[in-house]
Design an enzyme around this catalytic site. Structure first.
Site, mmCIF file in Angstrom:
data_model
loop_
_atom_site.group_PDB
_atom_site.id
_atom_site.type_symbol
_atom_site.label_atom_id
_atom_site.label_comp_id
_atom_site.label_asym_id
_atom_site.label_seq_id
_atom_site.Cartn_x
_atom_site.Cartn_y
_atom_site.Cartn_z
ATOM 1 N N GLU A 171 25.019 9.535 35.182
ATOM 2 C CA GLU A 171 24.599 8.570 34.158
ATOM 3 C C GLU A 171 25.759 7.954 33.379
ATOM 4 O O GLU A 171 25.904 8.195 32.178
ATOM 5 C CB GLU A 171 23.620 9.234 33.193
ATOM 6 C CG GLU A 171 24.069 10.598 32.660
ATOM 7 C CD GLU A 171 23.029 11.236 31.760
ATOM 8 O OE1 GLU A 171 22.590 10.569 30.809
ATOM 9 O OE2 GLU A 171 22.667 12.392 32.004
ATOM 10 N N HIS B 206 18.021 19.329 30.567
ATOM 11 C CA HIS B 206 19.404 19.799 30.610
ATOM 12 C C HIS B 206 19.335 21.227 31.129
ATOM 13 O O HIS B 206 19.323 22.188 30.362
ATOM 14 C CB HIS B 206 20.050 19.733 29.220
ATOM 15 C CG HIS B 206 20.190 18.337 28.705
ATOM 16 N ND1 HIS B 206 19.984 17.991 27.399
ATOM 17 C CD2 HIS B 206 20.530 17.182 29.341
ATOM 18 C CE1 HIS B 206 20.184 16.694 27.238
ATOM 19 N NE2 HIS B 206 20.511 16.182 28.413
ATOM 20 N N HIS C 77 24.614 16.246 34.147
ATOM 21 C CA HIS C 77 24.158 17.577 33.749
ATOM 22 C C HIS C 77 23.174 18.094 34.805
ATOM 23 O O HIS C 77 22.578 17.324 35.551
ATOM 24 C CB HIS C 77 23.506 17.560 32.360
ATOM 25 C CG HIS C 77 22.314 16.647 32.231
ATOM 26 N ND1 HIS C 77 21.062 16.955 32.736
ATOM 27 C CD2 HIS C 77 22.191 15.427 31.642
ATOM 28 C CE1 HIS C 77 20.218 15.975 32.455
ATOM 29 N NE2 HIS C 77 20.875 15.026 31.806
ATOM 30 N N GLU D 240 21.101 5.770 35.253
ATOM 31 C CA GLU D 240 21.022 7.211 35.517
ATOM 32 C C GLU D 240 20.128 7.486 36.719
ATOM 33 O O GLU D 240 18.969 7.063 36.745
ATOM 34 C CB GLU D 240 20.472 7.924 34.287
ATOM 35 C CG GLU D 240 20.349 9.427 34.444
ATOM 36 C CD GLU D 240 19.846 10.086 33.174
ATOM 37 O OE1 GLU D 240 19.984 11.313 33.050
ATOM 38 O OE2 GLU D 240 19.304 9.370 32.294
ATOM 39 N N HIS E 221 29.593 9.966 26.188
ATOM 40 C CA HIS E 221 28.819 11.140 26.599
ATOM 41 C C HIS E 221 29.245 11.599 27.987
ATOM 42 O O HIS E 221 30.048 10.952 28.667
ATOM 43 C CB HIS E 221 27.314 10.838 26.563
ATOM 44 C CG HIS E 221 26.893 9.691 27.426
ATOM 45 N ND1 HIS E 221 26.761 9.779 28.790
ATOM 46 C CD2 HIS E 221 26.569 8.401 27.100
ATOM 47 C CE1 HIS E 221 26.353 8.619 29.274
ATOM 48 N NE2 HIS E 221 26.240 7.762 28.267
ATOM 49 N N ASP F 90 -3.744 23.871 10.449
ATOM 50 C CA ASP F 90 -4.064 24.722 11.606
ATOM 51 C C ASP F 90 -3.695 24.032 12.917
ATOM 52 O O ASP F 90 -4.235 24.352 13.983
ATOM 53 C CB ASP F 90 -5.539 25.110 11.604
ATOM 54 C CG ASP F 90 -6.461 23.897 11.728
ATOM 55 O OD1 ASP F 90 -5.960 22.758 11.564
ATOM 56 O OD2 ASP F 90 -7.659 24.086 11.977
ATOM 57 N N ARG G 280 23.235 1.837 30.358
ATOM 58 C CA ARG G 280 23.339 3.131 31.029
ATOM 59 C C ARG G 280 22.473 3.075 32.281
ATOM 60 O O ARG G 280 21.383 2.506 32.261
ATOM 61 C CB ARG G 280 22.886 4.274 30.113
ATOM 62 C CG ARG G 280 23.008 5.645 30.745
ATOM 63 C CD ARG G 280 22.903 6.778 29.717
ATOM 64 N NE ARG G 280 21.606 6.907 29.066
ATOM 65 C CZ ARG G 280 21.369 6.582 27.801
ATOM 66 N NH1 ARG G 280 22.347 6.083 27.048
ATOM 67 N NH2 ARG G 280 20.171 6.747 27.265
ATOM 68 N N ASP H 185 14.845 12.509 35.232
ATOM 69 C CA ASP H 185 15.625 11.993 34.097
ATOM 70 C C ASP H 185 16.332 10.736 34.568
ATOM 71 O O ASP H 185 17.369 10.797 35.224
ATOM 72 C CB ASP H 185 16.626 13.061 33.640
ATOM 73 C CG ASP H 185 17.396 12.647 32.387
ATOM 74 O OD1 ASP H 185 17.142 11.546 31.868
ATOM 75 O OD2 ASP H 185 18.254 13.424 31.948
ATOM 76 N N ASP I 209 15.375 5.152 28.925
ATOM 77 C CA ASP I 209 15.733 6.475 29.442
ATOM 78 C C ASP I 209 14.466 7.313 29.383
ATOM 79 O O ASP I 209 14.004 7.695 28.295
ATOM 80 C CB ASP I 209 16.845 7.073 28.571
ATOM 81 C CG ASP I 209 17.410 8.379 29.126
ATOM 82 O OD1 ASP I 209 16.690 9.068 29.876
ATOM 83 O OD2 ASP I 209 18.557 8.727 28.786
ATOM 84 N N HIS J 203 20.726 8.572 21.332
ATOM 85 C CA HIS J 203 19.473 9.314 21.261
ATOM 86 C C HIS J 203 18.442 8.578 20.408
ATOM 87 O O HIS J 203 17.694 9.193 19.651
ATOM 88 C CB HIS J 203 19.716 10.724 20.717
ATOM 89 C CG HIS J 203 20.410 11.618 21.700
ATOM 90 N ND1 HIS J 203 21.012 12.800 21.334
ATOM 91 C CD2 HIS J 203 20.604 11.500 23.032
ATOM 92 C CE1 HIS J 203 21.547 13.367 22.416
ATOM 93 N NE2 HIS J 203 21.311 12.596 23.445
ATOM 94 N N TYR K 287 28.897 1.086 26.093
ATOM 95 C CA TYR K 287 28.194 0.725 24.862
ATOM 96 C C TYR K 287 29.142 -0.094 23.991
ATOM 97 O O TYR K 287 30.142 0.426 23.491
ATOM 98 C CB TYR K 287 27.728 1.991 24.133
ATOM 99 C CG TYR K 287 26.980 2.927 25.040
ATOM 100 C CD1 TYR K 287 25.604 2.805 25.231
ATOM 101 C CD2 TYR K 287 27.664 3.922 25.756
ATOM 102 C CE1 TYR K 287 24.920 3.652 26.100
ATOM 103 C CE2 TYR K 287 26.987 4.773 26.622
ATOM 104 C CZ TYR K 287 25.621 4.633 26.791
ATOM 105 O OH TYR K 287 24.952 5.464 27.657
#
Length: 431
Positions: free
Chosen positions: A384, A366, A359, A399, A355, A41, A397, A274, A263, A246, A388
């Site tokens: 960003e 996004h 965005h 951003e 990447h 539940d 990275r 972000d 991130d 990710h 890598y």
């Protein structure tokens, strides 16, 4: 709600902007999201349909917005339907919105119970020719789970097969891409909370700490500042994990000499920040790490300057790709002659920067917007770039969140430390 009240005029203005795109004798309907089950539940925390929130400010489930600019009765031109509450619901779930509260939040005068919707809708729709239905048309959307909007679409087409239908998503995509000053204020506040979280964790990052301990401190700072929490699943990735785009396991111990890519972003009033920062676990970049870091930072600074009215994502991405090629050649990761002779459809820099550079950002991380639309003042983008290098366990990275204005880009995250020397200084002061 945890966030401070938003000026009702925002939602009134948003609906007025929508009206300019609706055809005569039309009806537009938007549904709230469902409360999603887990197992047994259990349920997930409720997250409102962002189109509905954009037009009403209502955060409650079982909500329906109906807009009919040419309705015969003025009271039917805007109606918000909300869940009927009762004493038992109040005991188990807490008090739901009253009609008066819903009217105050949304600026809509006609507030009815959701149970009245079908009767009122039938009365209105037979006097109109067109029905606008809302669907999730985001290019990266997973539409395998049926939504309330999806179910309503099926019911509506079955009940009124001879009406003309049109999509509301292209209109919402156009409207939401350009943010008002009130929306920018909410995004900026989300960025400021994210800044507090970053500064908080700089004082605790050290060899031996676990990624989830860092995540816990970030979320603590978010909640402490009226945020509902993270705008998306945080990435706290050390060592080899920093090269996984990710990565969300956040379950590794941070080792001496590793980099830590983080991130994360706060959600405030349903608006998202972000941000990504990459720091040395031990407080000092190696020479190689710093060279790569500064290469990413140079690309970011140049890319931010391109976020100006009139530019577009296609030109912008190509220009950033050229800059990234030059930096990767300088880092001895690409060969200049091979780059000259590369297949333009599969540029070599994609091995190390795979990447997108930016965005849209807003009510969704996004956020909705067209890739083919020229940049306009009021749009908010991430910026960003990253490099890598899996063989070296170097994933970097950086951003930031950028507002496009007529006078040039405005960095909503400019207060969050980003220079390598500043990060080292702050980490070592905190130790």
């Amino acid at each position: 709600m945890r966030f401070l009240p938003i000026n009702t005029q925002l939602f009134i203005d948003n609906r007025n902007r929508l009206l300019k795109y609706l055809n005569p004798k039309s009806v537009a309907v938007l549904n709230s999201n469902d409360v999603m089950p887990t197992s047994a539940d259990g349920i997930h925390p409720f997250k409102q349909n962002t189109d509905l929130f954009y037009l009403t400010g209502i955060n409650q489930q079982e909500t329906i917005l109906l807009i009919c600019p040419d309705a015969v009765l003025e009271k039917h031109r805007e109606i918000i339907f909300i869940r009927r509450t009762n004493a038992e619901i109040a005991i188990w779930e807490g008090q739901q919105l009253t009609k008066e509260e819903a009217a105050e939040i949304s600026g809509i005068k006609t507030v009815l119970w959701t149970s009245d919707f079908e009767r009122i809708f039938r009365e209105i729709v037979v006097e109109n020719r067109m029905i606008y239905l809302n669907t999730n048309e985001h290019l990266r959307a997973d539409t395998s789970v049926e939504t309330r909007d999806d179910r309503f679409l099926k019911w509506c087409k079955n009940a009124f097969p001879l009406h003309h239908y049109d999509r509301l998503a292209p209109v919402m995509r156009r409207l939401r891409a350009v943010k008002s000053s009130e929306e920018i204020q909410q995004i900026r506040h989300a960025c400021d909370i994210t800044d507090k979280a970053f500064r908080r964790i700089l004082g605790m990052i050290r060899p031996g700490i676990w990624e989830f301990e860092i995540e816990a401190e970030i979320v603590y700072e978010f909640l402490k500042n009226r945020s509902r929490g993270s705008a998306y699943e945080p990435i706290i990735a050390s060592g080899a994990g920093s090269c996984i785009l990710h990565y969300t396991e956040n379950n590794q111990q941070c080792n001496d000499g590793d980099l830590l890519l983080m991130d994360f972003g706060a959600e405030y009033a349903n608006y998202a920040a972000d941000v990504t920062r990459t720091v040395p676990v031990n407080g000092r970049f190696t020479d190689r790490q710093k060279d790569v870091y500064n290469a990413v930072l140079r690309v970011q600074k140049a890319a931010i300057d391109m976020l100006r009215p009139g530019n577009n994502l296609e030109v912008y991405n190509k220009d950033v790709g050229k800059m990234m090629e030059a930096e990767l050649i300088g880092l001895d990761l690409l060969d200049a002659d091979e780059v000259k002779n590369q297949d333009k459809e599969t540029p070599l820099y994609r091995k190390y920067f795979m990447h997108g550079i930016s965005h849209h950002l807003g009510l969704d991380v996004h956020d909705v917007g067209s890739r083919h639309r020229a940049f306009e003042a009021g749009m908010v983008f991430t910026c960003e770039p990253g490099i890598y290098i899996r063989d070296e366990k170097i994933g970097i990275r950086i951003e930031n969140n950028i507002l496009i204005t007529e006078n040039g880009p405005v960095d909503l995250t400019e207060n969050i430390p980003v220079e390598a020397d500043e990060i080292e200084s702050l980490m070592n002061v905190c130790v």
